[in-house]
Design a protein around this motif. Structure first.
Motif, PDB file in Angstrom:
ATOM      1  N   GLY A   1      93.674 -31.174  51.387  1.00  0.00           N
ATOM      2  CA  GLY A   1      92.876 -31.075  51.946  1.00  0.00           C
ATOM      3  C   GLY A   1      93.521 -30.315  53.575  1.00  0.00           C
ATOM      4  N   ARG A   2      92.777 -29.631  53.970  1.00  0.00           N
ATOM      5  CA  ARG A   2      93.636 -28.537  55.448  1.00  0.00           C
ATOM      6  C   ARG A   2      94.403 -29.517  56.224  1.00  0.00           C
ATOM      7  NH1 ARG A   2      90.223 -25.646  60.362  1.00  0.00           N
ATOM      8  NH2 ARG A   2      92.119 -24.442  61.258  1.00  0.00           N
ATOM      9  N   TRP A   3      93.940 -30.989  56.443  1.00  0.00           N
ATOM     10  CA  TRP A   3      95.143 -32.310  57.716  1.00  0.00           C
ATOM     11  C   TRP A   3      95.431 -33.178  56.991  1.00  0.00           C
ATOM     12  CZ3 TRP A   3      95.402 -29.960  61.894  1.00  0.00           C
ATOM     13  CH2 TRP A   3      94.054 -28.174  62.853  1.00  0.00           C
ATOM     14  N   GLU A   4      95.834 -33.124  55.309  1.00  0.00           N
ATOM     15  CA  GLU A   4      96.781 -33.649  54.660  1.00  0.00           C
ATOM     16  C   GLU A   4      97.722 -34.496  55.264  1.00  0.00           C
ATOM     17  OE1 GLU A   4      98.014 -34.629  50.731  1.00  0.00           O
ATOM     18  OE2 GLU A   4      97.952 -32.386  51.054  1.00  0.00           O
ATOM     19  N   ALA A   5      97.945 -35.725  55.230  1.00  0.00           N
ATOM     20  CA  ALA A   5      98.881 -36.757  56.132  1.00  0.00           C
ATOM     21  C   ALA A   5     100.139 -35.880  54.857  1.00  0.00           C
ATOM     22  CB  ALA A   5      98.404 -37.679  55.945  1.00  0.00           C
ATOM     23  N   PRO A   6     101.304 -35.725  55.765  1.00  0.00           N
ATOM     24  CA  PRO A   6     102.276 -35.316  55.472  1.00  0.00           C
ATOM     25  C   PRO A   6     103.960 -36.390  54.156  1.00  0.00           C
ATOM     26  CG  PRO A   6     102.687 -36.123  57.949  1.00  0.00           C
ATOM     27  CD  PRO A   6     101.284 -35.938  57.393  1.00  0.00           C
ATOM     28  N   TRP A   7     102.639 -37.478  54.190  1.00  0.00           N
ATOM     29  CA  TRP A   7     103.096 -38.282  53.230  1.00  0.00           C
ATOM     30  C   TRP A   7     101.374 -39.345  52.113  1.00  0.00           C
ATOM     31  CZ3 TRP A   7     101.857 -39.840  58.593  1.00  0.00           C
ATOM     32  CH2 TRP A   7     101.938 -40.613  58.780  1.00  0.00           C
ATOM     33  N   ASP A   8     102.353 -39.759  50.954  1.00  0.00           N
ATOM     34  CA  ASP A   8     100.930 -39.899  50.427  1.00  0.00           C
ATOM     35  C   ASP A   8     100.239 -41.813  51.189  1.00  0.00           C
ATOM     36  OD1 ASP A   8     101.256 -38.626  48.280  1.00  0.00           O
ATOM     37  OD2 ASP A   8     103.032 -39.784  47.525  1.00  0.00           O
ATOM     38  N   ILE A   9      99.234 -41.153  51.943  1.00  0.00           N
ATOM     39  CA  ILE A   9      99.019 -42.587  53.272  1.00  0.00           C
ATOM     40  C   ILE A   9      98.410 -43.315  52.381  1.00  0.00           C
ATOM     41  CG2 ILE A   9      96.941 -41.321  53.685  1.00  0.00           C
ATOM     42  CD1 ILE A   9      97.337 -42.078  56.577  1.00  0.00           C
ATOM     43  N   THR A  10      98.590 -45.080  52.058  1.00  0.00           N
ATOM     44  CA  THR A  10      97.880 -45.562  52.234  1.00  0.00           C
ATOM     45  C   THR A  10      96.607 -46.345  53.017  1.00  0.00           C
ATOM     46  OG1 THR A  10      99.015 -47.215  53.498  1.00  0.00           O
ATOM     47  CG2 THR A  10      99.938 -46.523  51.406  1.00  0.00           C
ATOM     48  N   ASP A  11      95.740 -47.321  52.575  1.00  0.00           N
ATOM     49  CA  ASP A  11      94.405 -47.335  53.289  1.00  0.00           C
ATOM     50  C   ASP A  11      94.756 -48.062  54.443  1.00  0.00           C
ATOM     51  OD1 ASP A  11      92.772 -46.696  51.812  1.00  0.00           O
ATOM     52  OD2 ASP A  11      92.567 -48.368  49.881  1.00  0.00           O
ATOM     53  N   GLU A  12      96.171 -48.786  53.950  1.00  0.00           N
ATOM     54  CA  GLU A  12      96.566 -49.792  55.350  1.00  0.00           C
ATOM     55  C   GLU A  12      96.544 -48.619  56.611  1.00  0.00           C
ATOM     56  OE1 GLU A  12      99.680 -53.465  56.595  1.00  0.00           O
ATOM     57  OE2 GLU A  12      99.996 -52.573  54.484  1.00  0.00           O
ATOM     58  N   GLU A  13      97.687 -48.132  55.962  1.00  0.00           N
ATOM     59  CA  GLU A  13      98.362 -46.973  57.026  1.00  0.00           C
ATOM     60  C   GLU A  13      96.749 -46.169  57.271  1.00  0.00           C
ATOM     61  OE1 GLU A  13     102.171 -46.067  55.798  1.00  0.00           O
ATOM     62  OE2 GLU A  13     100.793 -44.962  54.418  1.00  0.00           O
ATOM     63  N   ARG A  14      95.987 -45.336  56.844  1.00  0.00           N
ATOM     64  CA  ARG A  14      94.174 -45.415  57.501  1.00  0.00           C
ATOM     65  C   ARG A  14      94.169 -46.226  58.810  1.00  0.00           C
ATOM     66  NH1 ARG A  14      93.056 -40.721  54.114  1.00  0.00           N
ATOM     67  NH2 ARG A  14      93.694 -40.671  51.989  1.00  0.00           N
ATOM     68  N   ALA A  15      93.873 -47.479  57.999  1.00  0.00           N
ATOM     69  CA  ALA A  15      93.139 -48.383  59.090  1.00  0.00           C
ATOM     70  C   ALA A  15      94.478 -48.295  60.479  1.00  0.00           C
ATOM     71  CB  ALA A  15      93.166 -49.339  59.038  1.00  0.00           C
ATOM     72  N   ALA A  16      95.681 -48.479  60.077  1.00  0.00           N
ATOM     73  CA  ALA A  16      96.214 -48.097  61.952  1.00  0.00           C
ATOM     74  C   ALA A  16      96.265 -47.025  62.119  1.00  0.00           C
ATOM     75  CB  ALA A  16      97.875 -48.523  61.311  1.00  0.00           C
ATOM     76  N   TYR A  17      95.754 -45.903  62.081  1.00  0.00           N
ATOM     77  CA  TYR A  17      95.568 -44.456  62.933  1.00  0.00           C
ATOM     78  C   TYR A  17      94.454 -44.304  63.145  1.00  0.00           C
ATOM     79  CZ  TYR A  17     100.619 -42.873  61.132  1.00  0.00           C
ATOM     80  OH  TYR A  17     102.133 -42.577  61.344  1.00  0.00           O
ATOM     81  N   THR A  18      93.398 -45.455  62.143  1.00  0.00           N
ATOM     82  CA  THR A  18      91.914 -45.317  62.766  1.00  0.00           C
ATOM     83  C   THR A  18      92.085 -45.615  63.932  1.00  0.00           C
ATOM     84  OG1 THR A  18      91.003 -44.959  60.822  1.00  0.00           O
ATOM     85  CG2 THR A  18      90.029 -45.650  62.526  1.00  0.00           C
ATOM     86  N   ALA A  19      92.704 -46.939  64.144  1.00  0.00           N
ATOM     87  CA  ALA A  19      92.969 -48.098  65.506  1.00  0.00           C
ATOM     88  C   ALA A  19      93.439 -47.117  66.337  1.00  0.00           C
ATOM     89  CB  ALA A  19      93.550 -48.761  65.076  1.00  0.00           C
ATOM     90  N   ALA A  20      94.301 -46.431  65.887  1.00  0.00           N
ATOM     91  CA  ALA A  20      95.409 -45.612  67.285  1.00  0.00           C
ATOM     92  C   ALA A  20      94.346 -44.711  67.903  1.00  0.00           C
ATOM     93  CB  ALA A  20      96.738 -44.828  66.777  1.00  0.00           C
TER      94      ALA A  20
END
Length: 346
Positions: A90-109
């Motif tokens: 996707g256009r805004w793909e994370a620059p690494w293989d982001i995990t579900d746990e990391e997705r939750a952390a960045y959502t909270a951030a």
């Protein structure tokens, strides 16, 4: 001599090296000549950006050229939101293989950044911070310094905004070696304190404190702005532009489109003069242009970051930062009756 002497920490060191690169040699000669021709250091308002700490301990720029700390926080929150919701390819793909746990952390951030003014935070084990940079111009008897011949300017006319950013992804590393001229220039910039009749004592006091807390400096890739001469003095007309051509394109757009709209009393002769100046600017890729009695010039801007033991300088208490985070602002507007309750979901 004691060979076991403790070395200076990186934030107190400027490492100088020799290079045989002919381009660096020419750039160094230009910098030295500029130091003599434009000896006065002038300052525009600071700019702000966001950083991510690298595994090696340096800091990588994620975004820059924000005019206030809050707009830099908003941009960082937008980046976190994109990563949290990114999809492979996707256009805004994370620059690494982001995990579900990391997705939750960045959502909270990013949700925190929508409510809080945070200049430092750690997300999924990664450190982030908001930083500031002074914008320094050089002046002398000839006026304000224009772009140098060795400053990168790759884009064709009208495409300045498409040139890749030289600052996004740039690693701020005080331990990196520099040429002798670059080292001398950094020494020149260490004692910068804003001056002028509109500078308050609070701003000067903050600058003096920053000189002690963040004693080293580093110059980021240069950018450009457009200045206009009024009553014999040069004043800023635009904010930061990544390249000289981006600044020319902004000035040409002003001459063709915005000057007529902002000055409805212009006669046909003046309108023609603005349009002719824009055409001349496109054809010549010059650094100065005159139109209807007005004089414009591209000026070279050096973004200067202060460095301390904890990294690049954070925003100062005296920095202009009038806006609250977006959710706080929405609540205030809703309480004042500016936002209809029906629009809450939107």
């Amino acid at each position: 001599m004691d060979d076991d002497a403790v070395p200076f920490p990186d934030h107190l060191t400027i490492r100088v090296t020799h290079t045989d690169d002919p381009v660096s040699a020419v750039a160094g000669l230009e910098a030295w000549e500029s130091r003599g021709r434009y000896p006065n250091l002038l300052m525009m308002p600071p700019v702000f950006g966001a950083l991510e700490r690298t595994p090696e301990g340096a800091w990588r720029i994620l975004g820059f050229h924000n005019t206030t700390p809050q707009t830099a926080r908003d941009d960082l929150g937008h980046t976190f939101r994109c990563w949290a919701n990114s999809e492979p390819g996707g256009r805004w793909e994370a620059p690494w293989d982001i995990t579900d746990e990391e997705r939750a952390a960045y959502t909270a951030a990013y949700e925190r950044l929508e409510w809080e003014k945070l200049d430092e935070l750690t997300v999924a084990g990664r450190q982030y911070r908001i930083f500031r940079a002074e914008q320094v111009l050089r002046g002398g008897p000839d006026g304000v310094e224009p772009p140098r011949p060795t400053d990168p300017d790759p884009a064709p006319v009208g495409q300045g905004h498409r040139a890749p950013s030289r600052v996004d992804g740039y690693v701020i590393d005080p331990a990196a070696a520099v040429t002798l001229v670059d080292g001398i220039v950094r020494l020149d910039l260490m004692s910068l304190v804003p001056t002028g009749r509109f500078i308050t004592e609070e701003v000067r006091a903050d600058a003096r404190l920053a000189s002690a807390q963040y004693p080293n400096v580093l110059v980021l890739p240069v950018h450009c702005a457009v200045a206009e001469q009024r009553d014999g003095r040069w004043g800023p007309m635009t904010g930061a532009c990544e390249t000289p051509q981006a600044a020319r394109d902004s000035l040409a757009a002003y001459l063709r489109e915005f000057a007529p709209m902002l000055n409805p009393g212009l006669d046909e002769e003046e309108l023609a003069a603005y349009a002719e100046a824009a055409d001349r600017l496109d054809a010549s890729r010059a650094n100065t242009v005159e139109a209807a009695g007005r004089r414009f010039q591209l000026v070279r801007v050096e973004p200067v970051v202060r460095l301390g033991p904890d990294g690049p300088e954070l925003p100062r208490a005296s920095d202009l930062d009038p806006d609250p985070p977006i959710r706080v602002q929405e609540e205030r507007e809703r309480a004042a009756g500016w936002v209809p309750e029906d629009d809450e979901e939107d």
